[in-house]
Design a protein around this motif. Structure first.
Motif, PDB file in Angstrom:
ATOM      1  N   ARG A  10      83.460 -31.703  65.213  1.00  0.00           N
ATOM      2  CA  ARG A  10      84.515 -30.626  65.910  1.00  0.00           C
ATOM      3  C   ARG A  10      85.419 -31.515  66.407  1.00  0.00           C
ATOM      4  N   ARG A  44      88.876 -29.496  57.158  1.00  0.00           N
ATOM      5  CA  ARG A  44      88.156 -28.423  56.872  1.00  0.00           C
ATOM      6  C   ARG A  44      87.286 -28.500  55.760  1.00  0.00           C
ATOM      7  N   SER A  49      85.435 -28.746  61.920  1.00  0.00           N
ATOM      8  CA  SER A  49      86.319 -27.753  62.663  1.00  0.00           C
ATOM      9  C   SER A  49      87.578 -28.426  63.500  1.00  0.00           C
ATOM     10  N   LEU A 129      86.716 -20.310  65.630  1.00  0.00           N
ATOM     11  CA  LEU A 129      86.095 -21.271  64.850  1.00  0.00           C
ATOM     12  C   LEU A 129      84.956 -20.752  63.727  1.00  0.00           C
ATOM     13  N   ASP A 130      84.328 -20.111  64.295  1.00  0.00           N
ATOM     14  CA  ASP A 130      83.358 -19.475  63.305  1.00  0.00           C
ATOM     15  C   ASP A 130      84.020 -18.663  62.250  1.00  0.00           C
TER      16      ASP A 130
END
Length: 369
Positions: A10, A44, A49, A129-130
């Motif tokens: 992340r 990605r 992320s 983000l999900d």
């Protein structure tokens, strides 16, 4: 050190006005933004992320409103309001080629420093983000005041990195890292490639601010303090050339500020040792056993609510024998916790008229003692 960025799951990228806005035309730097979108798309595909903390709204808005002189606070706020749409339009255009949605999130210090709003903001960013979007975060300048604002996006980026438990914070700058002295005034100044501890000597190396942006090296070091304490490594590198993330993963010069713990470990330590509990939940033996194997605390396992805590407050979790077994952040306030204690999670909405999730305390916000 390039391998460290490749391993990060992340990433928060902070981009300043000087990179996003062409100084002569006052328009978005579209070629640079398109290359950044290529970088993010590549990251990605590698399973990373990416969240962006972006400056640029005021710089774009002042051109649109014809504000060429030094601006008062209210004029900066007006420029930010006019520039936000232009800024997001530029991001949407850049990421459209990769079929990636971008989403604007405007934050204030209250959103990242008051625990209830912190939880709400984090939930929004985590959901974006999900869902595969790239959140684009900026300070909510049109409603901020001189007294209650960050004033620079370096520290905002650090707070966001802390909020979403990022592994790495990339501060794209007009300089390729930290030097013992400002190399623009002293070309012989030694470069600092790695910082393990931010000492007074490191802080003394900070220089002044750039032309378009409001943050200089001093604010970047302050940001590094915040992020590294939260378990997030920080890197300062030059962002002006195309595809700065790819360059950073290969050969670009940069200064890394190393974190001493993982983001999750730092977050749990913060909950356990830095927040004063505002109440307690007494749980049954089944809930106590579930917590010990990493489960969330559900309303069904709560037998008593104590205190007058708010959503986001730290609370104690107490086993039937009176032993405090955990601490965590409440996802419902004491009044609502009282209404749903003992209920199955599916009954929350009927009892309260809303649903903020199945858990009273989520496992992500809970630490065993």
């Amino acid at each position: 050190m390039s391998g460290r960025l490749s391993q990060a799951k992340r990433i928060v990228v902070k981009i300043g006005s000087a990179l996003l806005v062409d100084a002569e035309s006052g328009q978005p730097a579209r070629t640079w933004l398109a290359a950044l979108a290529d970088d993010v798309a590549e990251a990605r595909r590698a399973g990373q992320s990416v969240l962006i903390v972006s400056s640029g709204a005021i710089a774009l808005g002042r051109k649109a409103l014809g504000l060429s002189r030094a601006m008062r606070l209210e004029e900066k706020q007006a420029a930010a309001a006019a520039g936000q749409a232009r800024l997001m339009g530029a991001y949407e255009e850049a990421f459209a080629r990769h079929d990636i949605a971008v989403a604007q999130a405007l934050l204030t210090p209250d959103d990242t420093e008051r625990r209830r709003r912190w939880l709400n903001a984090r939930a929004t960013l985590e959901t974006l983000l999900d869902l595969g979007a790239v959140p684009v975060v900026n300070e909510n300048d049109p409603v901020a005041t001189a007294e209650i604002r960050y004033g620079d996006n370096d520290r905002l980026a650090a707070r966001v990195a802390q909020m979403i438990s990022a592994d790495a914070l990339i501060l794209l700058s007009d300089i390729d890292g930290l030097y013992e002295r400002d190399p623009r005034g002293d070309p012989s100044a030694a470069f600092v490639a790695e910082v393990r501890d931010i000492t007074p000597a490191i802080e003394a190396m900070a220089g002044g601010a750039g032309a378009l942006g409001s943050g200089g090296m001093r604010t970047k070091i302050e940001a590094a303090k915040i992020a590294t304490r939260a378990g997030c490594a920080v890197v300062i590198t030059k962002g002006s050339e195309l595809k700065p993330l790819t360059r950073l993963k290969t050969s670009a010069r940069a200064t890394w500020f190393l974190a001493n713990a993982s983001p999750q470990a730092a977050y749990k330590a913060w909950i356990a040792g830095h927040l004063a509990p505002q109440g307690a939940l007494i749980v049954d033996s089944g809930a106590a056993s579930a917590l010990r194997v990493g489960k969330s605390l559900l309303p069904a396992g709560v037998v008593e609510v104590r205190g007058a805590f708010e959503k986001g407050d730290a609370i104690c979790i107490v086993a039937p024998g009176g032993e405090e077994i955990a601490r965590g952040l409440a996802r419902y306030d004491a009044t609502d916790a009282e209404k749903i204690k003992g209920l199955h999670s599916g009954a929350i909405a009927a009892a309260l008229g809303y649903d903020s999730g199945a858990a009273l305390v989520h496992a992500d916000d809970l630490v065993l003692l």
